[in-house]
Design an enzyme around this catalytic site. Structure first.
Site, short mmCIF file in Angstrom:
data_model
loop_
_atom_site.label_atom_id
_atom_site.label_comp_id
_atom_site.label_asym_id
_atom_site.label_seq_id
_atom_site.Cartn_x
_atom_site.Cartn_y
_atom_site.Cartn_z
CB CYS A 1 0.32 0.48 2.03
SG CYS A 1 -0.11 -0.48 3.43
CG ASP A 2 -1.89 2.08 -0.90
OD1 ASP A 2 -0.87 1.61 -1.32
OD2 ASP A 2 -2.96 1.82 -0.70
CB CYS B 1 -2.80 0.66 4.01
SG CYS B 1 -1.08 0.65 4.83
#
Ligand code: NAP
Length: 319
Positions: free
Chosen positions: A138-139, A135
């Protein structure tokens, strides 16, 4: 809850599931949604959606919020963050057993979606969260001024690779062929991004690190058979989606990759069980097609319930 029998359980609260639940509830059917996490499904992780009709561009999270808000208008029971243990689609009354409860229903709509497929190479599992991520949204921020390697050549790999250039100083996109699968418009943007470098005709072999963090990736050039290494801080595999079928695998007819076979009415190989969205075998997996599948599944679940009610009246069925 053990004694309660819903008319319809929708398994999965992404676009397909939410749409199915809405159509079922509008058909005056006692409906519940069960999800292993919160509602919204995959769009929650999409940075931007540009192909959902009516929205020229919308953040995935915002679209998911709008879906949920719409669903809240209906009397649908929602059981979220449920850890599923077992799903029985074979018995006349279907059931979903979670750590908290057993939920029963006359009909089930499976809309469990699909998750990132795994590369299945050494280091992938070991370095998950330590340099391996599925992701970018997200990261991505953890890779400011760092180097990352994205694996894949589809829309997800190329779009997420481009997103990662907001943070990373260098993004390699490694693809097993020398032609990308991504849409031409997505390709054009990526080719014009000077932080992105493509590595064609190559596949990863191993993700290597010092046990704490990823430090490099070993890969093979499929044209020359050469084994090569590249220093990297992160690896983002984007090689497509695999169906989320763990708890009912084998109870329905599925294709060779596990995707559920349905007819055009979203009926599966079992009476009373429907499937919608990315979990079913379909030529296009998009939010817009998931929502459409959900509508068809919801309407047909209502029809099915009416049919069994009619049959029951005539004493032909026991439900
Ligand atoms: P995809 O289109 O199936 O692409 C997967 C890519 O990974 C392909 O390039 C494939 O190579 C490669 N691949 C597959 N298995 C591999 C392996 N074991 N090792 C190395 N490479 C491998 O998947 P996706 O990009 O995740 O997209 C899935 C669906 O979501 C698509 O319909 C896509 O359009 C959609 N999507 C849409 C958006 C958007 O509209 N904004 C964003 C993301 C995704 P080959 O090309 O050689 O098969």
């Amino acid at each position: 809850m053990e004694d309660k029998i819903f008319d319809c359980i929708v398994l999965g609260g992404g676009p397909a599931g939410l749409s199915a639940a809405m159509y079922a509830a509008r058909g005056n059917v006692d409906t519940a949604i069960i999800d292993t996490s919160s509602l919204g499904g995959q769009p929650v992780n999409y940075l931007e959606i540009e192909n959902y009709l009516g929205f020229k561009s919308i953040e995935g999270f915002e679209l998911a919020e709008k879906f949920e808000d719409h669903i809240n208008k209906f009397d649908i029971q929602k059981f979220t963050n449920e850890e599923i243990q077992k799903v029985d689609l074979v018995s006349e009354i279907k059931s979903v057993t979670t750590l908290k409860n057993t939920y029963k229903a006359k009909t089930v709509i499976i809309a469990t979606g699909a998750s990132s497929c795994k590369l299945g190479i050494k280091g992938e599992k070991e370095y998950l969260g330590k340099g391996v991520s599925y992701c970018a949204v997200c990261d991505g921020a953890f890779y400011r001024d760092k180097t990352v390697v994205v694996i894949g050549g589809g829309n997800a790999a190329v779009e997420e690779g481009a997103y990662l250039t907001k943070f990373a100083k260098k993004v390699y996109i490694m693809h097993r062929r020398n032609e990308l699968r991504a849409d031409k418009i997505v390709q054009k943007r990526a080719f014009g991004n000077d932080k992105i470098e493509f590595i064609f005709d190559c596949v990863p072999i191993e993700i290597i690190g010092d046990n704490k963090r990823v430090s490099k990736i070993q890969y093979k050039n499929l044209k020359t058979d050469e084994i090569l290494e590249l220093n990297t801080d992160g690896v983002f595999p984007y090689i497509g989606f695999c169906p989320n079928i763990e708890f009912f695998n084998g109870q329905l007819i599925q294709d060779e990759r596990g995707f559920i076979m349905t007819d055009e009415n979203m009926r599966t190989s079992r009476f009373g069980v429907f499937a919608a969205g990315d979990v079913r075998k379909t030529p296009l997996r998009q939010v817009i097609t998931a929502v459409s599948d959900g509508a068809i599944a919801g309407v047909n679940a209502v029809k099915y319930l009416e049919e069994i009610k009619e049959a029951q009246k005539q004493g032909a069925m026991s439900i």
